[in-house]
Scaffold this motif. Structure first.
Motif: not given
Ligand SMILES: [Zn+2]
Ligand SMILES: [Zn+2]
Ligand SMILES: [Zn+2]
Ligand SMILES: [Zn+2]
Lengths: 210, 588
Positions: A48, A137, A132-133, A115-116, A153, A112, A155, A150, A84-86, A46, A169
């Protein structure tokens, strides 16, 4: 799909450039090192999205024909995968024998990526849903049928076993996906209102993106 | 992270919600008496509801009982144990003897729980770089929070067998005997003095080791006490006496020891009261004011940063320490693959293949394939906007359709039932006119009775769609999915009572009208005011779904009142369940 030639022609003028194998790449996507990237077909990149195909293993000083062949691909993405975008996809790197080395990244089919996200995994198996988001790592390994919640993180170096749900996280295994994960009612066209489910076949999703 | 709207949860039939178990506070009783006439209305806010609501993909289905089955009404059997980090399968005999943790080199960070990697302490020199096995020392390090085993003063000589190396080193690098060695030493001592009258001569295994100078830690106390009790039991073995069941009786201590020992079965000791341990060597933990003072001093000097959090303490394998410098890396907990059976009739409902890396199942009977799927979405969302929500950066914009419901404004939602069965079904929906609880949201299903077509073969559908491609009025394969045809509501279609909205091969959509209630604390709120409680603004509509259909007779295990023969080998079946539709959140 063979039955919809009109749709294919329409998308050619739109946001996406469609390749012969049905990959849809946004004109607004940011792709470096194109020769080092392979897309399996019916895969969507997508706007960006940044694919860092330029980050490859440094050419070996000693001529090794096998090694040279392997290092040519830095990002390989399977079939019916949606990025997805970003989102940034960056081959992972680490110090190896005193040299910072990039390792090729492999993403499976029907994955899938929301985004971001920042993806630096060593490998992502098929039927993985990344919300998303998320940040994956360097050199983490995501096995089949995994759902990443969503804002997770994951590790570095973590191995996520099949059928798990990861969140937090740093990311931990917070549960297991249900037995029905990725199963849609009536295969291709379930009446779910979307025609595809998380972790399932993403063909329908790919089809409606244009 | 809040729940993503909209959602549907199914209430498993194993939880009956008798009225006596609904919240009986005066307020809720008032609310209920004014709203629902039916006593068995499912209340998604009752505390019991939490334990019976599941997303559809988590539910199994028992074909014998004709009921959905959740984790509460199934029994599980472990098929295999494996380490989630190295993905090696661990035989159950090893699990029994070594415990439920990975015995390879898989360790988790005691600070943040991330996976620890074995790294070289110093950057290798040019010569070492090409060596097959680089020389040590090695450390365990966490790439997430940068904790290393150096923080607790531990280095390793080899990169493998971290477990073995960790067992013989205490924090700060003090070499101690492994638990096995301590046990052996204790046993040797016992054999040397089979009838030791003089307790003073019993030497702690600790005293023969270099760690003797260091103050004993919890592990030492455990092994000392362990060996002391063993010696006591050996003493009492010969003498007989009446059975006693207090804490000090040999039988209870024997039981206790068996809990901690690994697999070794010793003969049950003859009952005779024994004395308790008296010295440190016997595992007695003495109170000393000096150690208390030292603790307080440590707290005062090192501060908050140096103390452990409750989650860090509970993450330790044993002996939760006060200070971060006393934390130990934790061996990775094993995970399991399990098969599930119906608790009522013992039918196998799911059985995964016992290999770690495969996601295949030998048996899997899903609710998904046996009861209709109920889904809801806002009528205003088009497939394109659904897609944009899913894949674009503006996640703050996402969900706006659902998270900004205004009180007393009518909203229309599209309720879709998808039939996974190969028989057409007749659906009856019911919902209380107002949702239970203080915030009374009015819910109206415009067409509560309708039929849903059978789930035909996918290829039939594909063929049909090809032949009818030129027909503009052709039914789309999935609701709202037909991107080629105009979106549902652009042709000025109006919701009508008693009429379905749209239908396709094996799905039917009806309109649900929702008028969100008034939140407490706002002027328009009627009734006892007060603060808005957690999640009170979330609109969850309980919906009762009854499905009737005729199916080829399967026979065995049918309950007579549910199934009645209709001739021609067909049976009439009825499935009924409660589900909860999360349609959104009210803004104040
Ligand atoms: Zn249940
Ligand atoms: Zn392991
Ligand atoms: Zn850490
Ligand atoms: Zn059963």
């Amino acid at each position: 799909m063979a039955t919809r030639p009109t749709a294919t022609r329409k998308t050619a003028k739109g946001e996406y450039i469609e390749t012969d194998s049905g990959n849809k790449v946004s004109r607004k996507a940011n792709i470096s090192g194109t020769p080092n990237i392979t897309l399996g077909g019916k895969t969507v990149i997508m706007a960006d999205v940044h694919l860092r195909g330029d980050l490859t293993r440094p050419k070996a000083a000693t001529p090794d024909p096998k090694g040279a062949k392997q290092s040519s691909t830095s990002i390989s993405i399977g079939r019916c995968t949606v990025v997805s975008t970003g989102t940034v996809i960056r081959p992972p790197g680490r110090m190896s024998r005193g040299v910072y080395t990039y390792y090729p990244m492999k993403i499976g089919d029907n994955v899938f990526v929301g985004p971001n996200c920042v993806i630096q995994a060593a490998s992502i198996s098929s039927h993985v849903h990344i919300s998303e988001n998320c940040v994956l790592q360097p050199l983490c390994v995501i096995k089949e049928n995994v759902k990443i919640l969503p804002h997770t993180v994951v590790p570095a170096n973590m191995v996520v076993p099949p059928n798990s749900v990861v969140g937090g996280r740093p990311g931990r295994i917070v549960g297991e996906v249900g037995e029905g994960y990725g199963v849609s009612v009536g295969a291709v066209a379930g009446g779910s209102g979307e025609g595809w489910v998380e972790g399932g076949d993403l063909r329908e999703l790919v089809r409606i993106i244009k | 992270m809040s729940q993503q709207f909209p959602y549907t949860y199914y209430s498993c039939s194993c939880v009956d919600t008798p009225t006596s178990l609904l919240p009986l506070s005066r307020k809720s009783v008032e609310a209920r008496s004014s709203s629902d006439e039916e006593e068995t209305t499912f209340d998604p806010r009752s505390s019991r509801a939490n334990f019976s609501l599941y997303p559809l993909e988590h539910l199994l289905y028992c074909t014998e009982c004709h009921q959905m089955r959740c984790s509460r009404c199934t029994t599980e059997e472990v098929l295999c144990w494996y380490c989630p980090s190295c993905l090696f399968e661990v035989p159950s005999s090893t699990v029994r003897s070594e415990g439920n943790r990975c015995t390879r080199s898989c360790y988790n960070c005691p600070i943040c729980t991330s996976f620890l990697t074995v790294n070289l302490l110093d950057a290798p020199t040019e010569a070492q770089r090409d060596a097959e096995q680089p020389p040590g020392p090695f450390i365990l390090s966490c790439s997430y929070c940068n904790w290393t085993s150096l923080d607790i003063g531990i280095k390793f000589d080899k990169a493998n067998n971290i477990t073995g190396q960790l067992q013989r080193v205490r924090n700060g690098g003090i070499i101690v005997p492994t638990p096995k060695e301590r046990e052996n030493q204790a046993e040797r001592l016992l054999r040397k003095q089979p009838n030791h009258e003089e307790e003073e001569e019993v030497k702690s295994p600790l005293e023969e080791t270099p760690a003797a100078q260091a103050p004993p830690d919890a592990d030492d106390f455990f092994s000392n006490l362990n060996s002391f009790y063993k010696s006591q039991l050996a003493d009492t073995e010969t003498s007989a006496g009446p059975a006693e069941f207090n804490v000090h009786s040999p039988s209870s201590i024997q039981r206790l020891l068996n809990l901690y020992s690994t697999g070794k079965k010793t003969k049950r000791g003859k009952p005779k009261p024994m004395r308790e341990s008296l010295t440190t060597a016997e595992g007695l933990q003495e109170y000393s004011s000096s150690s208390e003072e030292e603790l307080i001093h440590r707290l005062a000097t090192s501060g908050w940063e140096a103390t452990t959090s409750p989650s860090q303490r509970s993450f330790q394998e044993r002996h939760p320490p006060r200070f971060t410098s006393d934390l130990r890396p934790t061996a990775t907990l094993l995970r399991t693959k399990r098969s599930k059976r119906c608790k009522t009739c013992r039918t196998l409902l799911s059985r995964p293949e016992p290999k770690v890396n495969t996601t295949r199942y030998k048996i899997k009977v899903l609710a998904l394939n046996n009861i209709p799927k109920v889904s809801i979405r806002s009528l205003n969302t088009t497939p394109q906007s659904l897609l944009t929500d899913l894949v674009t950066i503006s996640s703050s914009m996402q969900q706006k359709e659902y998270t900004t419901l205004h009180p007393l404004m009518p909203y229309q939602f599209l309720l879709t039932l998808t039939n996974p069965l190969f028989d057409p079904i007749k659906v009856t929906l019911a919902t209380p006119t107002t949702t239970p609880g203080r915030v009374q949201t009015r819910v109206t299903i415009l067409c509560p009775q309708f039929d849903v077509g059978a789930n035909t073969d996918v290829w039939d559908d594909a063929l049909n769609s090809t032949s009818s491609q030129n027909n503009p009025k052709r039914k789309s394969a999935a609701p709202g999915l037909s991107v080629a045809s105009p979106p549902d509501n652009s042709d000025g279609k109006q919701a009508e009572a008693g009429k379905i909205w749209d239908k396709g091969r094996n799905w039917t959509s009806v309109i649900v009208e929702v008028v969100p209630g008034v939140l407490p604390g706002t002027p328009a709120f009627v009734g006892e005011g007060g603060e808005v409680r957690e999640d009170e603004g979330v609109v969850e509509c309980p919906v009762f779904v009854k499905v009737e259909y005729e199916s080829e007779g399967l026979g065995a295990g049918e309950t007579p009142e549910r199934v009645r023969m209709v001739g021609e080998g067909k049976e009439k079946r009825e499935v009924a369940f409660w589900c909860v539709l999360g349609v959104g959140k009210i803004v104040g």
